[in-house]
Structure formats: C-alpha cells, structure tokens
Enzyme design. Sequence first.
Site, mmCIF file in Angstrom:
data_model
loop_
_atom_site.group_PDB
_atom_site.id
_atom_site.type_symbol
_atom_site.label_atom_id
_atom_site.label_comp_id
_atom_site.label_asym_id
_atom_site.label_seq_id
_atom_site.Cartn_x
_atom_site.Cartn_y
_atom_site.Cartn_z
ATOM 1 N N SER A 24 0.830 -1.206 0.000
ATOM 2 C CA SER A 24 0.000 0.000 0.000
ATOM 3 C C SER A 24 0.862 1.253 0.000
ATOM 4 C CB SER A 24 -0.929 0.028 1.224
ATOM 5 O OG SER A 24 -0.172 0.119 2.419
ATOM 6 N N ASP A 79 4.870 -7.535 3.274
ATOM 7 C CA ASP A 79 3.799 -6.795 3.941
ATOM 8 C C ASP A 79 2.951 -7.759 4.758
ATOM 9 O OD1 ASP A 79 2.501 -3.751 3.110
ATOM 10 O OD2 ASP A 79 1.239 -5.105 4.259
ATOM 11 N N ASP A 116 5.958 -9.306 9.220
ATOM 12 C CA ASP A 116 5.917 -8.325 10.306
ATOM 13 C C ASP A 116 7.366 -7.879 10.471
ATOM 14 O OD1 ASP A 116 6.068 -6.963 12.699
ATOM 15 O OD2 ASP A 116 4.993 -8.472 13.871
ATOM 16 N N VAL A 117 7.652 -6.635 10.107
ATOM 17 C CA VAL A 117 9.049 -6.198 10.060
ATOM 18 C C VAL A 117 9.726 -6.176 11.421
ATOM 19 C CG1 VAL A 117 8.855 -4.879 7.916
ATOM 20 C CG2 VAL A 117 8.321 -3.761 10.109
ATOM 21 N N SER A 167 10.364 10.590 8.080
ATOM 22 C CA SER A 167 9.248 11.521 7.957
ATOM 23 C C SER A 167 9.732 12.916 8.328
ATOM 24 C CB SER A 167 8.107 11.112 8.894
ATOM 25 O OG SER A 167 7.139 12.134 9.005
ATOM 26 N N TYR A 174 5.785 8.547 17.343
ATOM 27 C CA TYR A 174 6.057 8.498 15.906
ATOM 28 C C TYR A 174 7.347 9.247 15.565
ATOM 29 C CZ TYR A 174 5.150 8.840 10.873
ATOM 30 O OH TYR A 174 5.239 8.758 9.507
#
Length: 257
Positions: free
Chosen positions: A15, A36, A57-58, A148, A161
């Site tokens: 995604s 994923d 699952d990383v 990010s 985050y």
Amino acid sequence: MDVNGVAAIVTGGASGLGEATARDLAAHGAKVVVADLNEEKGKAIADEIGGVFVKVDVSDEQQVQAAVDAAVATGAPLRVVVNSAGIGWATRTVNRDGSPHDLASYKKVIEVNLIGTFNGLRLGAAAIAKTEPVDEFGSRGVVINTASVAALEGQTGQIAYSSSKGGIVGMTVPAARDLAAIGVRVNTVCPGIIDTPIYGQGEQAEEFKKKLVAPVVFPKRMGRPSEFAHLVRSLVENDYMNAEVIRFDGGIRFQPK
C-alpha cells in the site's frame, strides 16, 4: 546502479508509498519482493508486477529474513532494499486528563518503525554483501529508509512516531559508514504530506486534505506516491548519493498542531 535485472525488497509494499515504489522498480526491470502483512493485497500486487509476496511483520527478525531469502531465491542479485513499512500513532506525552503516555503503544511504534527498519537494513545488507560488485569501486547495492518530516518537526501528540522516525534519520550516517566496507549505500527519505489511502475518501477526507496542504510552500498540493517512488529510484541509480537525509515535502514546515 541499474535496477534492471536485480532483485529488490520493499517492506510495506502492499500500500501507499511502498506499493508505488514496488510498481516503479518492477516497471524498470527489478524482480520485487513485496513484504507486507496484508496478504490479499500484497499477493495481488506481486502477481500484477511479476514479483514475489512474503507476509512479513518487520519487527520479527525471522520474517524479515524470509523476505531476504525470497529475494535471493529469485536468482537475480539482491541490490535494493526499501524500508517503507510503518505505523502511525497520536498521543501526548501527558494527556489532558493528566495520564502519561502509555508505554505499550510507544514500544509498539518503536518496534515496527525503528526496529523494523533496522531489521530490513541489517539483514538486507548482509545478503547484498554476498553479491559480486557491479563496478571498479566495489558497489553492491543500496538501502533506502523511510523516515518523515515529523522526525525533524514533530507535532503535538507525535512523540512516539517522531521518536521512531528520528531514530531512522540518526541511523543514516553510521549505517552508510558501516556498510561502505561492503559497497552498500544508505539514504533516508523524509516525506511530508503524501496523498495515500490512509486519509480515506469522500467529501470529509478531501476537506481534511485541504487543511493539511495549507502550510505547503509549492506546489500547493499533497505529494504523490509515484513521486516518492521516482525519488527512491533516483537515489538507487545515482551512485554518488550516500549517507543523505532528503526532505520530500514541497517546502512544508510543520506547525505545532
């Protein structure tokens, strides 16, 4: 570094940014492992682009290793790892009711975003190290990590985050220095506001997106996943890009809220 004819792993490849990157790399000749948790979507994308799906699952070392093994098993040399799997979270350090941020959710975000990226980086690079160099300088491959803008300008409620993404930014230079010995470059992209399915659809979603776009300098819109994918491929193909953190955000500077 040419992506044509090489194997690539894209975590979070079912995604958003990961999907766009998987599609772009495949369109330019890479054999892509879509890693994923979303089995239905991941398999569909992998089948569509001629790739391989691995449920991952990383934060789980063995599952990430399975994705690496699948890439090696394609027979194409593993040259590219793109770590784009991640989750969001919004809780203040101390909530309005006086309660502290719960530790379990903080740990979960760190495990998926930061440790998950580290797993992809270290396990992927170890496999890349076993390939033959592609040039006289010993180049073997590239790892692209996704952080990010929140790593640099975290907003209210983004303590977990921003911590996770800030850790990814902090890994960039030491990882590049460590992996120089095996001819692997490392770069990190810090996306801003990107138009992915996470924002939903419909009139309310569109109104919300307009508010998000307000601080963007130019162009006055959200970024596109295809543009992120283009940037990733450019960082792979440009051999002199290394140990760099790149903002991809239209000039936005996040406000406190």
